[in-house]
Scaffold this motif. Sequence first.
Motif, short mmCIF file in Angstrom:
data_model
loop_
_atom_site.label_atom_id
_atom_site.label_comp_id
_atom_site.label_asym_id
_atom_site.label_seq_id
_atom_site.Cartn_x
_atom_site.Cartn_y
_atom_site.Cartn_z
N SER A 42 -59.99 -32.04 69.52
CA SER A 42 -59.56 -33.35 69.39
C SER A 42 -60.93 -34.22 69.01
O SER A 42 -61.17 -35.02 68.10
N LYS A 43 -61.74 -33.74 69.95
CA LYS A 43 -63.25 -34.01 70.09
C LYS A 43 -63.92 -33.87 68.72
O LYS A 43 -64.86 -34.79 68.09
N LEU A 44 -63.60 -32.90 68.15
CA LEU A 44 -64.53 -32.36 66.98
C LEU A 44 -63.86 -33.15 65.86
O LEU A 44 -64.80 -33.57 64.97
N TRP A 45 -62.74 -33.28 66.07
CA TRP A 45 -62.19 -34.27 64.79
C TRP A 45 -62.63 -35.91 64.99
O TRP A 45 -63.08 -36.30 64.03
N GLN A 46 -62.70 -36.29 66.22
CA GLN A 46 -63.42 -37.54 66.60
C GLN A 46 -64.93 -37.91 65.96
O GLN A 46 -65.23 -38.66 65.54
N LEU A 47 -65.38 -36.66 66.21
CA LEU A 47 -66.91 -36.83 65.88
C LEU A 47 -67.13 -35.84 64.56
O LEU A 47 -68.39 -35.76 64.25
N LYS A 48 -66.11 -35.83 63.73
CA LYS A 48 -66.44 -35.10 62.54
C LYS A 48 -67.50 -35.68 61.58
O LYS A 48 -68.17 -34.92 60.64
N GLU A 49 -67.86 -37.01 61.53
CA GLU A 49 -68.89 -37.61 60.66
C GLU A 49 -70.15 -37.26 61.03
O GLU A 49 -71.08 -36.79 59.97
N PRO A 50 -70.62 -37.51 62.49
CA PRO A 50 -72.05 -37.21 62.69
C PRO A 50 -71.98 -35.74 62.57
O PRO A 50 -73.10 -35.34 62.23
N VAL A 223 -68.69 -24.77 68.97
CA VAL A 223 -67.51 -24.20 67.88
C VAL A 223 -67.94 -23.98 66.64
O VAL A 223 -67.92 -23.10 65.87
N LEU A 224 -68.63 -25.08 66.19
CA LEU A 224 -69.24 -25.12 64.64
C LEU A 224 -70.40 -24.21 64.51
O LEU A 224 -70.32 -23.33 63.44
N LEU A 225 -71.02 -23.94 65.55
CA LEU A 225 -72.09 -22.79 65.55
C LEU A 225 -71.60 -21.13 65.46
O LEU A 225 -71.86 -20.67 64.62
N SER A 226 -70.62 -21.29 66.32
CA SER A 226 -69.87 -19.91 66.09
C SER A 226 -69.09 -19.80 64.64
O SER A 226 -69.36 -18.39 64.25
N ALA A 227 -68.62 -20.92 64.23
CA ALA A 227 -67.99 -20.76 62.90
C ALA A 227 -69.01 -20.28 61.78
O ALA A 227 -68.88 -19.62 60.94
#
Length: 250
Positions: A42-50, A223-227
Amino acid sequence: MTSGKGILPAALLIAAFLIIWEAAARGVNMMFILPPPTGILSKLWQLKEPLFFEHLPATLSIIVIGLAISVILGVGIAVWMSISPSVEKAIYPIIISSQMIPIIALAPIFVLWFGYSIWSKVVVTVLITFFPITVNTFDGLKSGSKELKELLLTMGAGKKEIFFKLLIPSALPHFYSGLKVAVTLSVIGAAIGEWLGAQAGLGYFSRRMMTQFDGAAVFAPIVLLSAIGIVLFILVKCIENRSLKWRKIE
């Protein structure tokens, strides 16, 4: 390629881990320390732009530049050592010694030298990633069959023909093994560099969120770094499969 049956056990294990994590996080009810996976998404979606438009490109540029330098430097040094025993004796111990110093201790020095520019993070990434590429490629160049080499010599082949027709094919599987390790380490190197001094990047964003005691926002860039690491590994694996069709890869 891995079959669907081979992926299923891993998928089930990951699903079980996430379910346990979700239940434990909600049971403890301390979201700022242990956020549940759903809260992180949910936080990843909220902060998707930055995250996706500012910090992700900054981290990717460090990883790509660092890996490119590591491949050129690592392969170049490996080839140089393979053709010159004196160079091997002089450089190989230095390469080993370079991994004895904790990178986390050197990173602040690079920040002093290069400031908060991209190059302080690139140097950290190169120091972490060039080692597996260099060592694996060198071992591959040394693994060429002596019998095939003698056969090529009896057929009138020169050093150039032996290098391109025997040593490079022998070294490619080793090179890809080192590269698969390096691409995952490159994510760690970029994150370490950004943690210790940066103005943008996923590691920088995660550290900044720690000061705000926002656990989900700390985990979101992780999570993004892992991806990124997973995608890079799969990409290298696909390139390996295509370029080594002559070799059966399980």
